[in-house]
Design a protein around this motif. Sequence first.
Motif, PDB file in Angstrom:
ATOM      1  N   HIS A  20       0.871  -1.175   0.000  1.00 59.56           N
ATOM      2  CA  HIS A  20       0.000   0.000   0.000  1.00 59.56           C
ATOM      3  C   HIS A  20       0.909   1.226   0.000  1.00 59.56           C
ATOM      4  N   PRO A  21       0.593   2.275  -0.762  1.00 55.38           N
ATOM      5  CA  PRO A  21       1.522   3.402  -0.906  1.00 55.38           C
ATOM      6  C   PRO A  21       1.534   4.433   0.222  1.00 55.38           C
ATOM      7  N   PHE A  22       0.566   4.448   1.134  1.00 53.51           N
ATOM      8  CA  PHE A  22       0.482   5.514   2.126  1.00 53.51           C
ATOM      9  C   PHE A  22       1.124   5.108   3.449  1.00 53.51           C
ATOM     10  N   PHE A  23       2.158   5.844   3.852  1.00 48.34           N
ATOM     11  CA  PHE A  23       2.923   5.541   5.054  1.00 48.34           C
ATOM     12  C   PHE A  23       2.066   5.565   6.319  1.00 48.34           C
ATOM     13  N   LEU A  24       1.245   6.601   6.488  1.00 49.47           N
ATOM     14  CA  LEU A  24       0.439   6.714   7.708  1.00 49.47           C
ATOM     15  C   LEU A  24      -0.570   5.580   7.834  1.00 49.47           C
ATOM     16  N   HIS A  25      -1.078   5.095   6.714  1.00 51.84           N
ATOM     17  CA  HIS A  25      -1.965   3.931   6.761  1.00 51.84           C
ATOM     18  C   HIS A  25      -1.187   2.700   7.228  1.00 51.84           C
ATOM     19  N   GLY A  26       0.063   2.612   6.817  1.00 47.38           N
ATOM     20  CA  GLY A  26       0.914   1.512   7.247  1.00 47.38           C
ATOM     21  C   GLY A  26       1.185   1.553   8.741  1.00 47.38           C
ATOM     22  N   VAL A  27       1.454   2.734   9.276  1.00 47.75           N
ATOM     23  CA  VAL A  27       1.686   2.879  10.716  1.00 47.75           C
ATOM     24  C   VAL A  27       0.424   2.487  11.483  1.00 47.75           C
ATOM     25  N   ALA A  28      -0.729   2.940  11.017  1.00 46.52           N
ATOM     26  CA  ALA A  28      -1.995   2.597  11.676  1.00 46.52           C
ATOM     27  C   ALA A  28      -2.247   1.097  11.625  1.00 46.52           C
ATOM     28  N   ALA A  29      -2.001   0.481  10.482  1.00 44.22           N
ATOM     29  CA  ALA A  29      -2.203  -0.967  10.353  1.00 44.22           C
ATOM     30  C   ALA A  29      -1.225  -1.734  11.230  1.00 44.22           C
ATOM     31  N   PHE A  30       0.014  -1.260  11.312  1.00 44.46           N
ATOM     32  CA  PHE A  30       1.036  -1.903  12.131  1.00 44.46           C
ATOM     33  C   PHE A  30       0.615  -1.949  13.598  1.00 44.46           C
ATOM     34  N   PHE A  31       0.273  -0.791  14.163  1.00 46.82           N
ATOM     35  CA  PHE A  31      -0.110  -0.742  15.568  1.00 46.82           C
ATOM     36  C   PHE A  31      -1.449  -1.440  15.800  1.00 46.82           C
ATOM     37  N   SER A  32      -2.370  -1.316  14.871  1.00 46.61           N
ATOM     38  CA  SER A  32      -3.660  -1.991  15.017  1.00 46.61           C
ATOM     39  C   SER A  32      -3.509  -3.501  15.044  1.00 46.61           C
ATOM     40  N   ILE A  52       6.223   5.457  20.977  1.00 42.76           N
ATOM     41  CA  ILE A  52       5.523   5.965  19.785  1.00 42.76           C
ATOM     42  C   ILE A  52       4.019   5.841  19.969  1.00 42.76           C
ATOM     43  N   GLN A  53       3.583   4.688  20.475  1.00 44.84           N
ATOM     44  CA  GLN A  53       2.157   4.438  20.691  1.00 44.84           C
ATOM     45  C   GLN A  53       1.556   5.472  21.636  1.00 44.84           C
ATOM     46  N   ARG A  54       2.224   5.716  22.748  1.00 42.50           N
ATOM     47  CA  ARG A  54       1.665   6.592  23.768  1.00 42.50           C
ATOM     48  C   ARG A  54       1.848   8.083  23.460  1.00 42.50           C
ATOM     49  N   CYS A  55       3.022   8.482  22.989  1.00 45.30           N
ATOM     50  CA  CYS A  55       3.322   9.914  22.813  1.00 45.30           C
ATOM     51  C   CYS A  55       2.883  10.481  21.471  1.00 45.30           C
ATOM     52  N   PHE A  56       3.046   9.731  20.404  1.00 46.69           N
ATOM     53  CA  PHE A  56       2.722  10.267  19.084  1.00 46.69           C
ATOM     54  C   PHE A  56       1.335   9.879  18.600  1.00 46.69           C
ATOM     55  N   LEU A  57       0.874   8.680  18.978  1.00 42.15           N
ATOM     56  CA  LEU A  57      -0.416   8.204  18.485  1.00 42.15           C
ATOM     57  C   LEU A  57      -1.540   8.390  19.494  1.00 42.15           C
ATOM     58  N   GLY A  58      -1.191   8.683  20.753  1.00 43.24           N
ATOM     59  CA  GLY A  58      -2.210   8.932  21.763  1.00 43.24           C
ATOM     60  C   GLY A  58      -2.975   7.697  22.189  1.00 43.24           C
ATOM     61  N   ILE A  59      -2.393   6.520  22.016  1.00 47.88           N
ATOM     62  CA  ILE A  59      -3.032   5.276  22.442  1.00 47.88           C
ATOM     63  C   ILE A  59      -2.497   4.969  23.834  1.00 47.88           C
ATOM     64  N   ASN A  60      -3.285   5.263  24.843  1.00 50.44           N
ATOM     65  CA  ASN A  60      -2.863   5.111  26.228  1.00 50.44           C
ATOM     66  C   ASN A  60      -3.866   4.235  26.978  1.00 50.44           C
ATOM     67  N   GLU A  62      -5.705   2.215  29.831  1.00 53.57           N
ATOM     68  CA  GLU A  62      -5.753   2.456  31.271  1.00 53.57           C
ATOM     69  C   GLU A  62      -4.953   1.413  32.043  1.00 53.57           C
ATOM     70  N   ARG A  63      -4.874   0.210  31.511  1.00 54.86           N
ATOM     71  CA  ARG A  63      -4.084  -0.826  32.172  1.00 54.86           C
ATOM     72  C   ARG A  63      -3.443  -1.694  31.100  1.00 54.86           C
ATOM     73  N   GLY A  64      -2.347  -2.339  31.471  1.00 58.33           N
ATOM     74  CA  GLY A  64      -1.672  -3.257  30.576  1.00 58.33           C
ATOM     75  C   GLY A  64      -0.674  -2.586  29.658  1.00 58.33           C
ATOM     76  N   LEU A  65       0.235  -3.384  29.146  1.00 61.05           N
ATOM     77  CA  LEU A  65       1.261  -2.939  28.211  1.00 61.05           C
ATOM     78  C   LEU A  65       1.267  -3.864  27.003  1.00 61.05           C
ATOM     79  N   LYS A  66       1.808  -3.404  25.901  1.00 60.82           N
ATOM     80  CA  LYS A  66       1.987  -4.250  24.719  1.00 60.82           C
ATOM     81  C   LYS A  66       3.428  -4.744  24.651  1.00 60.82           C
ATOM     82  N   ARG A  67       4.174  -4.541  25.705  1.00 60.61           N
ATOM     83  CA  ARG A  67       5.560  -5.020  25.756  1.00 60.61           C
ATOM     84  C   ARG A  67       5.711  -5.876  26.999  1.00 60.61           C
ATOM     85  N   PRO A  68       6.696  -6.766  27.002  1.00 63.55           N
ATOM     86  CA  PRO A  68       6.921  -7.583  28.201  1.00 63.55           C
ATOM     87  C   PRO A  68       7.321  -6.715  29.385  1.00 63.55           C
TER      88      PRO A  68
END
Length: 73
Positions: A20-32, A52-60, A62-68
Amino acid sequence: MMKLSGWLISIEGHVVMSPHPFFLHGVAAFFSSYYVFNLEYPAAGSSTLEFIQRCFLGINPERGLKRPRCGTQ
Protein backbone atom coordinates in the motif's frame (compact mmCIF):
# COMPACT_ATOMS: atom_id res chain seq x y z
CA MET A 1 18.70 4.93 -6.17
CA MET A 2 16.34 2.98 -3.94
CA LYS A 3 12.77 4.20 -3.65
CA LEU A 4 10.07 3.14 -1.20
CA SER A 5 7.16 1.78 -3.18
CA GLY A 6 4.82 0.81 -0.35
CA TRP A 7 4.41 -1.12 2.87
CA LEU A 8 3.13 -4.57 3.68
CA ILE A 9 2.59 -6.59 6.84
CA SER A 10 3.83 -10.13 7.21
CA ILE A 11 3.33 -12.53 10.09
CA GLU A 12 5.73 -15.46 10.41
CA GLY A 13 6.87 -15.03 6.82
CA HIS A 14 3.38 -14.80 5.29
CA VAL A 15 2.13 -11.52 3.83
CA VAL A 16 -1.22 -10.71 5.44
CA MET A 17 -1.64 -7.18 4.02
CA SER A 18 -0.49 -6.41 0.50
CA PRO A 19 1.62 -3.38 -0.52
CA HIS A 20 0.00 0.00 0.00
CA PRO A 21 1.52 3.40 -0.91
CA PHE A 22 0.48 5.51 2.13
CA PHE A 23 2.92 5.54 5.05
CA LEU A 24 0.44 6.71 7.71
CA HIS A 25 -1.96 3.93 6.76
CA GLY A 26 0.91 1.51 7.25
CA VAL A 27 1.69 2.88 10.72
CA ALA A 28 -1.99 2.60 11.68
CA ALA A 29 -2.20 -0.97 10.35
CA PHE A 30 1.04 -1.90 12.13
CA PHE A 31 -0.11 -0.74 15.57
CA SER A 32 -3.66 -1.99 15.02
CA SER A 33 -2.41 -5.48 14.19
CA TYR A 34 -0.83 -5.78 17.66
CA TYR A 35 -4.20 -5.09 19.27
CA VAL A 36 -6.30 -7.15 16.85
CA PHE A 37 -4.07 -10.24 17.20
CA ASN A 38 -3.36 -9.55 20.93
CA LEU A 39 0.43 -9.59 20.45
CA GLU A 40 3.24 -8.16 22.56
CA TYR A 41 5.84 -5.91 20.98
CA PRO A 42 9.19 -7.64 20.30
CA ALA A 43 11.59 -7.25 23.21
CA ALA A 44 14.29 -5.57 21.10
CA GLY A 45 12.15 -2.55 20.21
CA SER A 46 9.37 -2.68 22.78
CA SER A 47 10.25 0.53 24.64
CA THR A 48 10.47 2.51 21.39
CA LEU A 49 7.17 1.14 20.09
CA GLU A 50 5.46 1.78 23.43
CA PHE A 51 6.78 5.38 23.36
CA ILE A 52 5.52 5.97 19.79
CA GLN A 53 2.16 4.44 20.69
CA ARG A 54 1.66 6.59 23.77
CA CYS A 55 3.32 9.91 22.81
CA PHE A 56 2.72 10.27 19.08
CA LEU A 57 -0.42 8.20 18.49
CA GLY A 58 -2.21 8.93 21.76
CA ILE A 59 -3.03 5.28 22.44
CA ASN A 60 -2.86 5.11 26.23
CA PRO A 61 -4.62 2.08 27.66
CA GLU A 62 -5.75 2.46 31.27
CA ARG A 63 -4.08 -0.83 32.17
CA GLY A 64 -1.67 -3.26 30.58
CA LEU A 65 1.26 -2.94 28.21
CA LYS A 66 1.99 -4.25 24.72
CA ARG A 67 5.56 -5.02 25.76
CA PRO A 68 6.92 -7.58 28.20
CA ARG A 69 7.30 -6.37 31.77
CA CYS A 70 10.83 -5.72 33.07
CA GLY A 71 12.58 -8.95 33.97
CA THR A 72 10.31 -11.19 31.86
CA GLN A 73 10.93 -12.44 28.37
